[in-house]
Design a protein around this motif. Structure first.
Motif, mmCIF file in Angstrom:
data_model
loop_
_atom_site.group_PDB
_atom_site.id
_atom_site.type_symbol
_atom_site.label_atom_id
_atom_site.label_comp_id
_atom_site.label_asym_id
_atom_site.label_seq_id
_atom_site.Cartn_x
_atom_site.Cartn_y
_atom_site.Cartn_z
ATOM 1 N N ASN A 88 -35.095 -14.103 -7.228
ATOM 2 C CA ASN A 88 -34.480 -13.034 -7.542
ATOM 3 C C ASN A 88 -34.948 -13.298 -9.156
ATOM 4 O O ASN A 88 -34.728 -11.417 -9.517
ATOM 5 N N TYR A 91 -32.915 -22.788 0.677
ATOM 6 C CA TYR A 91 -33.154 -21.354 1.173
ATOM 7 C C TYR A 91 -32.085 -21.119 0.197
ATOM 8 O O TYR A 91 -32.643 -19.975 -0.377
ATOM 9 N N LEU A 146 -33.631 -18.849 -3.634
ATOM 10 C CA LEU A 146 -33.520 -17.883 -3.596
ATOM 11 C C LEU A 146 -32.923 -16.994 -5.239
ATOM 12 O O LEU A 146 -33.336 -15.881 -5.674
ATOM 13 N N ILE A 157 -38.898 -12.759 2.143
ATOM 14 C CA ILE A 157 -37.200 -12.991 1.789
ATOM 15 C C ILE A 157 -35.856 -11.979 3.136
ATOM 16 O O ILE A 157 -35.438 -12.638 3.649
ATOM 17 N N ASN A 172 -29.981 -11.624 1.448
ATOM 18 C CA ASN A 172 -31.401 -11.236 1.648
ATOM 19 C C ASN A 172 -31.441 -9.738 -0.209
ATOM 20 O O ASN A 172 -32.444 -9.611 0.052
ATOM 21 N N THR A 189 -33.016 -9.052 -3.575
ATOM 22 C CA THR A 189 -33.674 -8.493 -3.991
ATOM 23 C C THR A 189 -34.318 -7.324 -5.218
ATOM 24 O O THR A 189 -34.943 -7.643 -5.577
#
Length: 601
Positions: free
Chosen positions: A178, A170, A174, A17, A3, A5
């Motif tokens: 990011n 996912y 992601l 997220i 996760n 970020t």
């Protein structure tokens, strides 16, 4: 799952997220389908956002490119619903730019915006909108695909883009999420154009996030609600309701979406929210309905009703009330005010007011009934909130205190300028227009205002709406119009008189209220056209103007007026979609009426 970020980023989709999504209530989004209220669980919502985002990425919709012009643009023409929010966030996590539009936008403006923004994909509400868009597709060379939200035609449905969620989906999304920087433009919102052609306002993640955070910490902290429940019914492509939605989510609310504007009253009764956003005209209509109910009463009941109304008109905020007045308020609440609250569902504690100036009388009347009407101020270009009344510090006639995150200054002519993280990046493809309003980091709002008690901001008018009489005196129309509209017999009004010796007004009567007045005063009412020819009715409207004229200086007082048989509407291009009057359009449409007022025909 990773996760990561970047802790310093402030992006609108970050709650999806990270773990914050798990803090939202299980019914955080509610909507009605086939007479049943359903809810959208946060986990399912997140999975659908990522699934839709992945399908868009596969189609080449992303944030690749060093400039906003190079990044993909996605159109959204949809009524307020969970689907609107889902598409909004799915586009955000791809790094692309969302361009939301009003469903009732004109064909001319639609073509201009689609081509200026180079929209590649567009989501529409239903087949009617699809057919409208498809019929002019030859004029939209950049548009590749149109998807329909509510349709049974599988080949056109957006559901084909929401595939079963997986770890692969996912992680792919992601990777793109990011790369999104907080300074990247996340949406281009086209202004509704009261003073000219709509311009695309570029707002970054940081612009909106900073405003969401400021409103949450400074305004929402004072809201004391038994339950965090809100009803949403204003257009989400307007930054006002869009920001409200983000703030609700940020603060863990359950948000219920009204079926449509016509069902708001019914949905209020079903959902029983504790707060909602509105525009002044809606509150005016609620008040007019309340008064019409009172007018229908007879004898003792009628006397009690209007005693309670007069009592409410005397209500003052932030002042110590006498014991006698408190006791009267309590009695009025038991007999009358509770019924007003019941008409709004029974639980409403706060109505957030925006989109125009609200009558001070209404703020006091509803305040006395235990409903705080909280007026604020802002523009699309400022994400939008600049100032807000706090629930514990309501000052009718002002838009409250500026947010702490916003700097305010005034130019010599009284124009309000502001600076802060919420100020837009500029107008899309309009560098010259941008330079006119953004100067050394300061945004010039075009609104005229002043500070009251060195604390509260008061808006007096739009700079571009001021006009000068032939005697060289400036007239600010909005305060005059707002005061005149306190009469329930006036539906709409526009003050005119630029370059003329005196001020006049175009008035659209509230015909239902006028019909009631005629019945009570023995005046024959045969319809709009005949009513407007009646000398008694003209005398009635002259008496209304004469009652309010002394509140303004001599040059601002209305000397002549014309009564019009039809309301100004969005469809006729006389109102913006957010219900503000387009003065130039109305002036042109009523050239003959105005000419007669000044003997120029």
């Amino acid at each position: 799952m990773d996760n990561s970020t970047g802790a310093s980023q402030h992006r609108l989709f970050d709650f999806l997220i990270g773990d914050n999504i798990n803090k939202l209530p299980e019914n955080f989004l509610q909507y009605k389908k086939e007479d049943t209220w359903l809810h959208y669980p946060p986990t399912q919502f997140k999975e659908n956002v990522f699934s839709l985002a992945n399908s868009l990425l596969v189609k080449g919709i992303n944030g690749n490119g060093s400039t906003v012009e190079e990044r993909s643009k996605v159109g959204l023409i949809c009524f307020s619903s969970p689907d609107w929010l889902l598409i909004d966030l799915a586009v955000q996590v791809t790094g692309a730019v969302l361009v939301p539009l009003y469903p009732n936008i004109s064909k001319t403006e639609l073509v201009a915006i689609f081509n200026e923004a180079a929209l590649e994909v567009c989501f529409v509400e239903d087949m009617e909108l699809y057919n409208q868009l498809d019929s002019i597709k030859q004029d939209l060379p950049k548009l590749k695909e149109i998807y329909v939200i509510n349709t049974s035609e599988a080949l056109l449905s957006w559901k084909q883009l929401i595939l079963p969620f997986s770890k692969t989906i996912y992680e792919n999304v992601l990777t793109y999420a990011n790369k999104v920087d907080e300074t990247d433009v996340c949406t281009i919102i086209y202004t509704s154009g009261t003073t000219g052609t709509p311009k695309g306002v570029m707002l970054s993640h940081k612009n909106i996030y900073s405003n969401m955070e400021a409103v949450s910490s400074e305004v929402f902290e004072h809201l004391i609600l038994d339950k965090k429940q809100a009803l949403s019914f204003l257009p989400l492509n307007h930054v006002y309701e869009k920001m409200a939605l983000y703030v609700y989510i940020y603060n863990g609310f359950t948000i219920s979406f009204a079926e449509n504007v016509g069902k708001v009253v019914e949905n209020l009764q079903e959902v029983k929210p504790y707060m909602f956003c509105a525009v002044p005209r809606l509150l005016e209509k609620v008040y007019e309905k309340i008064i019409s109910v009172g007018e229908a009463q007879r004898g003792f009941k009628r006397n009690i009703f209007f005693w309670a109304v007069k009592l409410a008109n005397r209500f003052e905020f932030n002042q110590k009330l006498s014991i006698s007045y408190k006791l009267q308020l309590r009695l009025a609440d038991i007999l009358i005010y509770k019924k007003w609250r019941d008409a709004l569902g029974g639980n409403v504690k706060a109505i957030i007011m925006g989109g125009g100036a609200c009558q001070q009388r209404l703020i006091r009347v509803f305040g006395a009934a235990g409903i705080n009407v909280v007026e604020g101020y802002g523009l699309t270009e400022t994400s939008p909130i600049l100032a807000f009344n706090r629930v514990n510090d309501i000052q009718p006639g002002t838009v409250g205190m500026p947010l702490k995150s916003v700097e305010i200054k005034f130019l010599e002519d009284g124009e309000i300028c502001c600076k802060g993280d919420n100020v837009m990046q500029g107008y899309f493809k309009r560098p010259e227009e941008t330079q006119k309003v953004l100067k050394d980091g300061w945004f010039c709002t075009g609104d005229i205002g002043e500070m009251i008690n060195s604390k509260y901001l008061k808006i007096t008018d739009r700079k571009k709406q001021m006009f000068k009489t032939s005697g060289g005196k400036y007239v600010v129309p909005q305060p005059i119009e707002n005061k005149m509209k306190e009469s329930f017999l006036i539906e709409q009004i526009m003050v005119v008189g630029e370059g003329q010796k005196f001020v006049s007004a175009l008035i659209v009567p509230n015909f239902s209220g006028l019909a009631d007045w005629c019945r009570k005063h023995g005046v024959l009412y045969k319809g709009k056209e005949s009513a407007l020819k009646s000398e008694k009715i003209r005398a009635l409207y002259k008496s209304i103007i004469d009652r309010y004229n002394p509140l303004f200086n001599h040059v601002e007082q209305i000397k002549k007026f014309v009564l019009l048989p039809e309301e100004w509407t969005v469809d006729k291009g006389e109102l913006t979609p957010s219900m503000k009057i387009k003065r130039k359009v109305i002036l042109k449409n009523h050239e003959n009426d105005i000419a007669q007022l000044y003997g120029l025909e």
